[in-house]
Design an enzyme around this catalytic site. Structure first.
Site, PDB file in Angstrom:
ATOM      1  N   ALA A 248       0.806  -1.242   0.000  1.00  0.00           N
ATOM      2  CA  ALA A 248       0.000   0.000   0.000  1.00  0.00           C
ATOM      3  C   ALA A 248       0.833   1.283   0.000  1.00  0.00           C
ATOM      4  CB  ALA A 248      -0.999   0.015   1.150  1.00  0.00           C
ATOM      5  N   ALA A 249       2.140   1.177  -0.214  1.00  0.00           N
ATOM      6  CA  ALA A 249       2.940   2.410  -0.318  1.00  0.00           C
ATOM      7  C   ALA A 249       2.450   3.257  -1.504  1.00  0.00           C
ATOM      8  CB  ALA A 249       4.414   2.064  -0.493  1.00  0.00           C
ATOM      9  N   GLY A 250       2.120   2.583  -2.598  1.00  0.00           N
ATOM     10  CA  GLY A 250       1.614   3.303  -3.771  1.00  0.00           C
ATOM     11  C   GLY A 250       0.271   3.965  -3.495  1.00  0.00           C
ATOM     12  N   ASP A 251      -0.535   3.336  -2.654  1.00  0.00           N
ATOM     13  CA  ASP A 251      -1.841   3.929  -2.306  1.00  0.00           C
ATOM     14  C   ASP A 251      -1.640   5.183  -1.452  1.00  0.00           C
ATOM     15  OD1 ASP A 251      -3.103   1.820  -3.631  1.00  0.00           O
ATOM     16  OD2 ASP A 251      -3.062   0.574  -1.827  1.00  0.00           O
TER      17      ASP A 251
HETATM   18  O1  RIB Z   1      -2.154  -1.769  -2.818  1.00  0.00           O
HETATM   19  C1  RIB Z   1      -2.231  -2.686  -1.762  1.00  0.00           C
HETATM   20  C2  RIB Z   1      -3.538  -3.398  -1.793  1.00  0.00           C
HETATM   21  O2  RIB Z   1      -3.592  -4.225  -2.924  1.00  0.00           O
HETATM   22  C3  RIB Z   1      -3.780  -4.321  -0.625  1.00  0.00           C
HETATM   23  O3  RIB Z   1      -4.361  -3.675   0.478  1.00  0.00           O
HETATM   24  C4  RIB Z   1      -4.637  -5.424  -1.226  1.00  0.00           C
HETATM   25  O4  RIB Z   1      -5.929  -5.455  -0.721  1.00  0.00           O
HETATM   26  C5  RIB Z   1      -4.616  -5.173  -2.730  1.00  0.00           C
HETATM   27  O5  RIB Z   1      -5.769  -4.589  -3.162  1.00  0.00           O
END
Ligand code: RIB
Length: 305
Positions: A248-251
């Protein structure tokens, strides 16, 4: 002004392992953990933690994970009025392995996210009233991503597309997207070129501009990010941190980028916010629990001046 996220909501089932398993290999891991995740929901939580008014639009299943996932969005301050409970299916789930080097691999079972469709567009349209930015990813069906981006474009809402998981995009989608943020793998899937250097990222960026987007940001993990727009290319180095989990670093990057832009900051500053968001996310375990607070992010940016 608000930010709307239209995308996936998952429960992440995480195995911590010494290293990622080879094909056919059985490995003894260190620990099992569950975290709320999903690329869409993670980006929504990032925006809310960074103090943006944030709406999540999507679906969870009619199972115990669905209830927990909605509670987690609420606890993070995300408005979840437009998250539907779909009783016919299970919630989206991600099976994740994270190794001692903080690297990961992920298998996503879409569940309710796979049922997101045109029926959800009226709720998205409502959520977008007064919104400045729409954040999209690719864990819901492609046809509805295209329709959502088109709707946002008609309403002059800025569309930021995270083209993850990696896949090719229909040509039409590029014309509705303002900012695209692939990592190296996703960029390779989009244009068919592998990225090994900043020069490669520049080439990919130029290719994507020709396809119709206004701004490309290639996320290069521990190296940083490369921005390409009509003014040219610019590389932004990463902020060095001790990484424990890169999930989730990209998120976190996209959430922080969107919040800075919705605050009216220029793209250069918004990219620095994205880099700081991603850096903070890798210092903590899990997806949503790792999304940074605004004061942490501002403190980290201050150390970089
Ligand atoms: O970007 C990370 C996410 O990718 C995780 O939380 C997982 O659920 C997938 O969707």
């Amino acid at each position: 002004m608000s930010i709307v996220v239209f995308g996936s909501i998952n429960m992440d089932l995480v195995a911590r392992t010494p290293r990622l398993p080879a094909p056919g290999e059985t490995l003894i891991g260190h620990a099992f953990q569950t975290f709320p995740g999903g690329k869409g929901a993670n980006q929504a939580v990032a925006c809310a933690r960074l103090s943006s008014l944030t709406w999540m639009v999507g679906r969870v299943g009619g199972d115990v994970f669905g209830d927990i996932l909605i509670e987690e969005l609420a606890a993070a301050g995300v408005n979840h009025t437009f998250v539907e409970v779909d009783p016919a299916v299970s919630s989206g789930v991600a099976i994740i392995a994270v190794d001692d080097q903080a690297e990961n691999n992920i298998i996503v079972i879409p569940g309710a996210n796979g049922n997101v469709g045109r029926d959800d567009l009226p709720r998205l349209e409502k959520a977008m009233e007064g919104a400045k930015i729409l954040l999209l990813q690719l864990e819901i069906p492609m046809d509805v991503v295209v329709a959502a981006a088109k709707l946002a474009k008609e309403k002059a809402v800025t569309v930021i597309l995270d083209p993850a998981p990696a896949q090719e995009l229909p040509d039409e989608l590029y014309s509705y997207v303002d900012i695209i943020t692939p990592n190296e793998t996703e960029a390779a899937a989009l244009v068919g070129l592998s990225i090994k250097s900043v020069e490669d990222a520049e080439g990919v960026g130029q290719d994507l501009l020709i396809r119709g987007v206004n701004q490309v940001i290639v996320k290069m993990g521990g190296l940083g990010a490369h921005s390409v727009n009509s003014d040219g290319g610019k590389f932004y180095p990463a902020i060095p941190v001790d990484a424990v989990d890169t999930v989730a670093a990209g998120d976190a990057f996209n959430g922080a980028l969107a919040v800075a832009l919705s605050d009216g900051e220029p793209i250069e500053k918004a990219i620095r916010w994205g880099i700081a968001g991603g850096a903070l996310a890798v210092t903590k375990e899990g997806a949503q629990p790792a999304m940074p607070e605004r004061k942490e992010l501002l403190a980290l940016l201050k150390t970089q001046q």
